[in-house]
Design a protein around this motif. Structure first.
Motif, mmCIF file in Angstrom:
data_model
loop_
_atom_site.group_PDB
_atom_site.id
_atom_site.type_symbol
_atom_site.label_atom_id
_atom_site.label_comp_id
_atom_site.label_asym_id
_atom_site.label_seq_id
_atom_site.Cartn_x
_atom_site.Cartn_y
_atom_site.Cartn_z
ATOM 1 N N PHE A 15 -29.088 -20.487 28.828
ATOM 2 C CA PHE A 15 -28.568 -21.773 29.259
ATOM 3 C C PHE A 15 -28.827 -22.821 28.181
ATOM 4 O O PHE A 15 -29.891 -22.871 27.586
ATOM 5 C CB PHE A 15 -29.246 -22.227 30.555
ATOM 6 C CG PHE A 15 -29.062 -21.265 31.693
ATOM 7 C CD1 PHE A 15 -27.949 -21.350 32.513
ATOM 8 C CD2 PHE A 15 -29.998 -20.276 31.934
ATOM 9 C CE1 PHE A 15 -27.777 -20.454 33.561
ATOM 10 C CE2 PHE A 15 -29.835 -19.379 32.976
ATOM 11 C CZ PHE A 15 -28.718 -19.468 33.795
ATOM 12 N N LEU A 59 -28.050 -22.337 37.542
ATOM 13 C CA LEU A 59 -27.408 -23.581 37.105
ATOM 14 C C LEU A 59 -27.631 -24.690 38.137
ATOM 15 O O LEU A 59 -27.890 -25.844 37.768
ATOM 16 C CB LEU A 59 -25.909 -23.356 36.889
ATOM 17 C CG LEU A 59 -25.519 -22.684 35.583
ATOM 18 C CD1 LEU A 59 -24.053 -22.267 35.605
ATOM 19 C CD2 LEU A 59 -25.804 -23.591 34.403
ATOM 20 N N GLN A 104 -29.603 -28.375 37.703
ATOM 21 C CA GLN A 104 -28.996 -29.620 38.182
ATOM 22 C C GLN A 104 -29.922 -30.333 39.167
ATOM 23 O O GLN A 104 -30.138 -31.535 39.075
ATOM 24 C CB GLN A 104 -27.643 -29.314 38.853
ATOM 25 C CG GLN A 104 -26.898 -30.524 39.344
ATOM 26 C CD GLN A 104 -26.338 -31.362 38.207
ATOM 27 O OE1 GLN A 104 -25.988 -30.846 37.153
ATOM 28 N NE2 GLN A 104 -26.272 -32.667 38.418
ATOM 29 N N SER A 125 -25.599 -25.708 30.903
ATOM 30 C CA SER A 125 -24.364 -24.921 30.863
ATOM 31 C C SER A 125 -24.743 -23.504 30.455
ATOM 32 O O SER A 125 -25.707 -23.280 29.726
ATOM 33 C CB SER A 125 -23.358 -25.523 29.876
ATOM 34 O OG SER A 125 -23.922 -25.584 28.583
#
Length: 117
Positions: free
Chosen positions: A49, A102, A106, A113
């Motif tokens: 990521f 992901l 957040q 990403s």
């Protein structure tokens, strides 16, 4: 019995015991895992990521990310590269997925990403 001889015998025994216990503590836990662990490893997946907002100079970002990911079920290994601002996560694909990871990024305030995986 001579106190000096007893002390030496005790010292030898304690030294030997510490060597044995020390090597056992430093050992990999692979000897304690069940034979079915090969199946778990076969289900492992690795995702990389990109985390652009991971820029804390005091390592607070890395710590927050590590703790959040470490608590997720199925996460096996986390490697954080602060220079590249990437996080590599190895996980059991039967218990975890890249989209859930992901969402975790957040949720803790570090949008990421998926680069690979």
């Amino acid at each position: 019995m001579n106190f000096k001889a007893t002390s030496r015998k005790n010292w030898v025994l304690i030294s030997a015991l510490s060597v044995v216990l020390g090597s056992m503590i430093g050992m990999s836990t692979a000897w304690a895992t069940p034979a079915s662990s090969a199946v778990v490893h076969a289900a492992s997946a690795t995702s990389i990521f990109k985390v652009p907002s991971m820029s804390c100079s005091d390592k607070a970002c890395e710590t927050a990310i590590y703790i959040a990911l470490h608590r997720m079920p199925g996460v096996e290994h986390i490697r954080i590269d602060d220079m590249k601002r990437t996080v590599t996560v190895t996980y059991d694909s039967k218990k975890m997925s890249a989209p859930v990871l992901l969402q975790t990024f957040q949720r803790i305030g570090y949008p990421a990403s998926l680069v690979h995986g």
